[in-house]
Design a protein around this motif. Structure first.
Motif, PDB file in Angstrom:
ATOM      1  N   LEU A 110      43.852   9.111  23.132  1.00 30.33           N
ATOM      2  CA  LEU A 110      42.958   9.811  23.136  1.00 30.33           C
ATOM      3  C   LEU A 110      42.758  10.549  24.324  1.00 30.33           C
ATOM      4  CD1 LEU A 110      39.671  10.432  22.141  1.00 30.33           C
ATOM      5  CD2 LEU A 110      38.628   8.186  24.484  1.00 30.33           C
ATOM      6  N   SER A 111      42.315  12.013  24.402  1.00 32.55           N
ATOM      7  CA  SER A 111      42.416  13.046  25.547  1.00 32.55           C
ATOM      8  C   SER A 111      41.856  12.802  26.843  1.00 32.55           C
ATOM      9  CB  SER A 111      42.490  14.478  25.142  1.00 32.55           C
ATOM     10  OG  SER A 111      41.895  15.221  26.111  1.00 32.55           O
ATOM     11  N   VAL A 112      42.030  12.362  27.809  1.00 34.78           N
ATOM     12  CA  VAL A 112      40.492  11.798  28.933  1.00 34.78           C
ATOM     13  C   VAL A 112      40.355  12.472  29.720  1.00 34.78           C
ATOM     14  CG1 VAL A 112      40.722   8.739  27.955  1.00 34.78           C
ATOM     15  CG2 VAL A 112      42.079  10.739  29.187  1.00 34.78           C
ATOM     16  N   SER A 113      41.388  14.006  29.643  1.00 35.42           N
ATOM     17  CA  SER A 113      40.884  14.907  31.414  1.00 35.42           C
ATOM     18  C   SER A 113      41.058  15.981  29.993  1.00 35.42           C
ATOM     19  CB  SER A 113      41.790  14.845  31.781  1.00 35.42           C
ATOM     20  OG  SER A 113      43.303  15.148  31.554  1.00 35.42           O
ATOM     21  N   ARG A 114      40.237  17.091  31.245  1.00 33.06           N
ATOM     22  CA  ARG A 114      39.792  18.355  31.298  1.00 33.06           C
ATOM     23  C   ARG A 114      40.252  19.724  31.939  1.00 33.06           C
ATOM     24  NH1 ARG A 114      36.830  19.898  26.802  1.00 33.06           N
ATOM     25  NH2 ARG A 114      38.574  22.014  26.891  1.00 33.06           N
ATOM     26  N   LYS A 115      40.932  20.433  31.764  1.00 31.58           N
ATOM     27  CA  LYS A 115      41.401  21.460  32.892  1.00 31.58           C
ATOM     28  C   LYS A 115      40.754  22.246  33.195  1.00 31.58           C
ATOM     29  CE  LYS A 115      46.152  22.521  35.195  1.00 31.58           C
ATOM     30  NZ  LYS A 115      47.209  22.476  34.893  1.00 31.58           N
TER      31      LYS A 115
END
Ligand code: MSP
Length: 513
Positions: A205-210
């Motif tokens: 699961l992707s757990v950060s955003r840039k």
């Protein structure tokens, strides 16, 4: 203290004013909190607002307001609603608070320490409205726009560097957990959905955003903000001062007794959240209950669909307790429901005004006239009296266990039947024809008053204000309400004055045109 109970509502997005769906989750949670409190539990009841992420950032941008300022304003309307709904929440958490940020960053560090987080690149579909990632097979095209099949919210393609949580690693442990804890997810149908989703295979699961900044920074990499769901779910722990595991709140109230949520956010609570907790070796909540939706027409209400029902409007027109009663009785708990004006008016006229309000008035008026305005002292119970009185004692443990299964339908049916029986008892016993047998007259009055008292106790978690108005007959207040005492048939003090009370519910005139 061994009798503790911790219940949470979802924390709401302050992207727009609260609506009936939010009020529903909160009222149901309040019902359980109040029930447990009158049953002698120490209750922690948490609600709040979920303030980070792109959804909120964009809503603030649209109005040209700084996101925090935007959240301050709308979060306040949710706080105000808690008061309007007469909620007994013990805390209101905002994810922009320092206490919460610290807990989230701690949890992140723990996940990283355990090698459950790694840096890579995400490319895929994302719904800002749901703040959720969707697989190719979970989206469809409608009028040229790609959207999620389940929520119908539009999705956009994103490609960016991202930290990932090793969700795939937890697939088997999660399935084992569901099997060894069959009551973890309720109702049963929802549990099956979750299990088949997990069985179909979990991807990391992707757990950060840039690409945006409105969120809690990833420790040691300030270019990233933490995925809003990892942030939001952690509120249940930050409100108990985790990671301070010696803190009284954490010690007394974790694991949570129940996370009450709408079925739309089951995946986050029954898959991602337990996986994060397993990974950080924190105990899992005892139960996640996914309730149904309040529909407007056939659709879930939402701001983007423009079909919002405003709880304040209904409260202004009909009052709070009728709304609380309606939502608890007329929406079969676990299923979808809707608000029908006709059914709401029926609840008021028939259940509340006729069956409850009228019974209270009739018996008090009769007692004031025929028993010197006092709770009768000379009484001798007969079989008929004991049959109706003992019912409460006999069913007390059943009521408790049904509540522990979140079987609200049983609870409300029990009350409706009790009201029916109480009215029937008073009519059949005809105390007005017993003026030549005062002991019998007194006993019928005492029995009926006792039943009014017991039912008012049971109604207290549903319609707290009206139940207290009724209990003024006996000068009883909130702190006198103890569920256990419904098994006592002589709780009311003989010889004490009876108070006349105001009409509890005004009947609604039906308009036929
Ligand atoms: N912020 C997330 C929850 C994070 S919890 C860690 C979120 N917020 S929300 O404001 O969109 O909705 C929260 C909850 O409100 C839903 O799960 C549900 O409990 C309730 N409802 C919102 N709309 C609803 C209906 N139309 N009907 C009933 N409840 C619904 O999701």
């Amino acid at each position: 203290m061994d009798k503790t109970f911790y219940i949470t509502t979802p924390i709401y997005y302050p992207s727009a004013k609260p609506h009936m769906g939010h009020a529903y989750s909160s009222i149901i949670a309040d019902f359980f909190a109040r029930f447990k409190r009158i049953d002698g539990f120490d209750v922690q009841f948490l609600t709040g607002t979920d303030e980070h992420g792109l959804k909120i950032q964009r809503s603030a941008e649209k109005q040209n307001i700084d996101p925090l300022e935007f959240c301050n304003q709308i979060s306040q309307t949710f706080r105000d609603l808690s008061q309007t709904l007469n909620l007994t929440n013990t805390d209101f958490i905002r994810t922009t608070e320092e206490r919460h940020k610290k807990t989230v960053q701690h949890l992140w560090n723990e996940l990283e320490k355990n090698d459950d987080i790694y840096l890579s690149k995400y490319s895929g579909w994302y719904s800002v409205s749901d703040e959720a990632f969707y697989n190719e097979d979970e989206i469809e095209e409608f009028n040229g726009v790609k959207r999620s099949i389940s929520s119908k919210s539009p999705v956009e393609w994103i490609e960016e560097e991202s930290y990932f949580f090793r969700l795939s690693k937890w697939e088997k442990p999660l399935l084992d957990y569901y099997e060894s804890h069959p009551n973890f997810i309720a109702p049963e149908s929802r549990k099956n959905e979750v299990i088949s989703f997990v069985k179909s295979g979990l991807k990391d699961l992707s757990v950060s955003r840039k690409s945006f900044s409105w969120g809690i920074k990833v420790p040691n990499n300030k270019d990233h903000v933490i995925y809003v769901w990892l942030d939001a779910l952690t509120n249940y722990l930050s409100a108990l001062n985790y990671p301070n595991t010696n803190d009284k709140l954490f010690k007394n109230f974790w694991p949570a007794s129940i996370h009450l949520i709408g079925k739309d956010i089951l995946r986050f609570h029954a898959v991602y959240w337990p996986a994060f907790l397993l990974a950080t070796k924190i105990e899992l909540p005892l139960r996640v209950f996914g309730h149904g939706w309040i529909l407007s027409g056939d659709e879930k209400m939402s701001k983007s669909k423009g079909n919002i029902l405003d709880p304040i409007e209904i409260i202004n027109e009909y009052g709070l307790d009728p709304l609380r009663y309606y939502l608890i009785k007329e929406v079969s708990f676990g299923n979808d429901g809707n608000i029908s004006q006709e059914r709401l008016e029926n609840c008021i006229n028939s259940d509340l005004a006729n069956n409850f309000g009228n019974l209270c008035q009739r018996v008090t008026t009769f007692a004031i006239k025929n028993c010197n305005g006092k709770i009768p002292s000379e009484i001798e119970f007969q079989k008929d009296d004991l049959i109706i009185l003992n019912k409460y004692k006999v069913n007390l443990d059943k009521i408790r266990s049904k509540i522990d299964e979140q079987n609200i339908n049983f609870y409300i049916d029990y009350i409706v039947n009790s009201l029916f029986e109480a009215n029937k008892y008073f009519n059949d016993q005809e105390p007005w024809n017993k003026k030549d047998n005062l002991v019998r007259l007194n006993t019928i009055v005492y029995t009926t008053l006792e039943i009014v008292r017991k039912i008012s106790f049971l109604l207290n978690p549903i319609i707290p204000e009206s139940s207290l108005k009724a209990l003024k007959i006996f000068n009883l207040t909130q702190s006198d309400i103890e569920l256990e005492t419904i098994s006592d048939n002589e709780f009311l003090t003989k010889g004490k004055d009876i108070n006349k009370i105001d009409i509890l519910f005004k009947k609604i005139e039906k308009k036929n045109d």
